[in-house]
Scaffold this motif. Structure first.
Motif, short mmCIF file in Angstrom:
data_model
loop_
_atom_site.label_atom_id
_atom_site.label_comp_id
_atom_site.label_asym_id
_atom_site.label_seq_id
_atom_site.Cartn_x
_atom_site.Cartn_y
_atom_site.Cartn_z
N GLN A 156 0.83 -1.21 0.00
CA GLN A 156 0.00 0.00 0.00
C GLN A 156 0.86 1.26 0.00
O GLN A 156 0.56 2.22 -0.71
N ALA A 157 1.92 1.24 0.79
CA ALA A 157 2.79 2.42 0.87
C ALA A 157 3.45 2.71 -0.47
O ALA A 157 3.45 3.86 -0.93
N VAL A 158 3.99 1.69 -1.09
CA VAL A 158 4.69 1.88 -2.36
C VAL A 158 3.73 2.36 -3.45
O VAL A 158 4.11 3.11 -4.35
N SER A 159 2.47 1.96 -3.34
CA SER A 159 1.49 2.36 -4.36
C SER A 159 1.19 3.85 -4.35
O SER A 159 0.72 4.40 -5.36
N VAL A 160 1.45 4.54 -3.22
CA VAL A 160 1.15 5.97 -3.15
C VAL A 160 2.40 6.85 -3.15
O VAL A 160 2.30 8.06 -3.36
N LEU A 161 3.57 6.27 -2.92
CA LEU A 161 4.80 7.05 -2.96
C LEU A 161 5.10 7.52 -4.39
O LEU A 161 4.81 6.81 -5.36
N GLN A 162 5.68 8.70 -4.51
CA GLN A 162 6.02 9.22 -5.83
C GLN A 162 7.06 8.35 -6.53
O GLN A 162 6.98 8.10 -7.74
N GLN A 163 8.06 7.90 -5.75
CA GLN A 163 9.15 7.10 -6.30
C GLN A 163 9.41 5.91 -5.37
O GLN A 163 10.49 5.78 -4.82
N GLY A 164 8.42 5.07 -5.22
CA GLY A 164 8.54 3.93 -4.32
C GLY A 164 8.94 2.67 -5.05
O GLY A 164 8.47 2.39 -6.15
N GLU A 165 9.82 1.90 -4.42
CA GLU A 165 10.27 0.61 -4.96
C GLU A 165 10.11 -0.44 -3.87
O GLU A 165 10.61 -0.27 -2.75
N LEU A 166 9.42 -1.51 -4.17
CA LEU A 166 9.18 -2.58 -3.20
C LEU A 166 10.21 -3.69 -3.39
O LEU A 166 10.44 -4.17 -4.49
N CYS A 167 10.83 -4.09 -2.28
CA CYS A 167 11.77 -5.22 -2.28
C CYS A 167 11.26 -6.25 -1.29
O CYS A 167 11.26 -6.01 -0.08
N VAL A 168 10.82 -7.39 -1.80
CA VAL A 168 10.35 -8.49 -0.97
C VAL A 168 11.45 -9.54 -0.89
O VAL A 168 11.82 -10.14 -1.91
N VAL A 169 11.99 -9.76 0.30
CA VAL A 169 13.10 -10.70 0.48
C VAL A 169 12.54 -12.10 0.68
O VAL A 169 11.77 -12.33 1.63
N PRO A 170 12.88 -13.05 -0.19
CA PRO A 170 12.31 -14.40 -0.10
C PRO A 170 12.65 -15.11 1.20
O PRO A 170 13.72 -14.90 1.78
N ASP A 171 11.72 -15.94 1.67
CA ASP A 171 11.91 -16.79 2.85
C ASP A 171 12.51 -16.00 4.01
O ASP A 171 13.51 -16.38 4.61
N CYS A 172 11.88 -14.89 4.34
CA CYS A 172 12.40 -14.01 5.38
C CYS A 172 11.25 -13.43 6.18
O CYS A 172 10.15 -13.21 5.66
N GLY A 173 11.51 -13.19 7.47
CA GLY A 173 10.51 -12.61 8.35
C GLY A 173 10.71 -11.12 8.55
O GLY A 173 11.17 -10.41 7.65
N HIS A 174 10.38 -10.64 9.74
CA HIS A 174 10.36 -9.21 10.04
C HIS A 174 11.76 -8.60 10.12
O HIS A 174 11.98 -7.47 9.67
N ARG A 175 12.70 -9.34 10.67
CA ARG A 175 14.04 -8.81 10.93
C ARG A 175 14.96 -9.01 9.73
O ARG A 175 16.01 -9.65 9.79
N VAL A 176 14.59 -8.41 8.63
CA VAL A 176 15.27 -8.63 7.35
C VAL A 176 16.78 -8.35 7.41
O VAL A 176 17.58 -9.18 6.96
N PRO A 177 17.23 -7.20 7.94
CA PRO A 177 18.67 -6.89 7.87
C PRO A 177 19.56 -7.89 8.60
O PRO A 177 20.76 -7.97 8.32
#
Length: 247
Positions: free
Chosen positions: A209-230
């Motif tokens: 939803q956030a990326v859909s309204v940002l002017q220059q938003g890019e979504l990165c979905v990290v496979p097989d990963c939970g909340h603590r991505v970094p």
């Protein structure tokens, strides 16, 4: 402030990135990323958010301006994880033209008004446990939340010394005390990389939803990963951040 100390002791880098940790986090959580970015002549200012709550309350509505006053670079990048991501959004919305780019990780844009009081009540319970409860039991209960499953974070015993600020964060920076930022995100005009784990389904929907309204938003979905991505997928995360910075 930590930001001022960092700027006094480092030469001007190719890019300066200000990194904001999550709830029950600490500045050193970003050590791995800092090493990776240094190899690319990019500096990471690892911000100790607890200093903003060390002496007095700091409501979300005032954080963005307070943080931006500390930033001296002309074209910086802001990076925030979870709670730090929400705080980063407030800094971006306060001065959208100041920031060159932003990386938001596993963050919430805000709850419907009907859900906020319930969340504030829950966070008040967490605040009481952080302030008065047995510290190790508090940490264990926090980490047993299903949203945080997947990987354990570094030792948090030193945070016990900061428990008043930690407790205050559950009140001042609760998502229940936050306005719904989604309608305002279109006012952020810099490129924003929004990172979320594939298994973190609740926050994945927020990210879309956030990326859909940002002017220059890019979504990165990290496979097989939970909340603590970094920290669950550090190599993937570092590579994606570096790629985004170099674009």
């Amino acid at each position: 402030m930590v930001i001022e100390h960092f700027l006094r002791t480092h030469r001007s880098p190719k890019i300066m990135i200000y990194a904001l940790h999550g709830a029950l986090g600490q500045a050193s959580d970003w050590n791995h990323l800092a090493v990776d970015l240094k190899a690319q002549n990019q500096r990471l200012a690892k911000i100790d958010l607890w200093q903003f709550l060390a002496c007095c309350p700091m409501p979300l509505s005032k954080f963005g301006a307070a943080f931006n006053r500390e930033v001296q670079d002309k074209s910086p990048v802001i990076l925030g994880y979870s709670m730090g991501g929400r705080l980063a959004l407030h800094a971006l919305l306060d001065q959208p033209k100041r920031w060159r780019k932003a990386v938001i990780v596993s963050a919430h844009t805000g709850l419907p008004s009907s859900e906020r009081s319930q969340r504030q009540a829950k966070d008040a319970e967490w605040a009481a446990k952080a302030l008065k409860g047995h510290w190790e039991e508090f940490l264990q209960e926090w980490n047993e939340q299903s949203v945080l499953s997947g990987i354990s974070m570094p030792d948090r015993s030193q945070l016990k010394k900061r428990r008043e600020a930690v407790a205050r964060s559950f009140m001042d920076w609760s998502v229940g005390a936050q306005d719904d930022l989604l309608p305002r995100l279109s006012g952020i005009n810099c490129p924003v990389l929004w990172v979320v784990g594939e298994r973190d389904t609740k926050f994945l929907e927020v990210a879309k939803q956030a990326v859909s309204v940002l002017q220059q938003g890019e979504l990165c979905v990290v496979p097989d990963c939970g909340h603590r991505v970094p920290w669950e997928k550090p190599e993937i995360f570092s590579a994606k951040v570096q790629e985004f910075l170099e674009q």
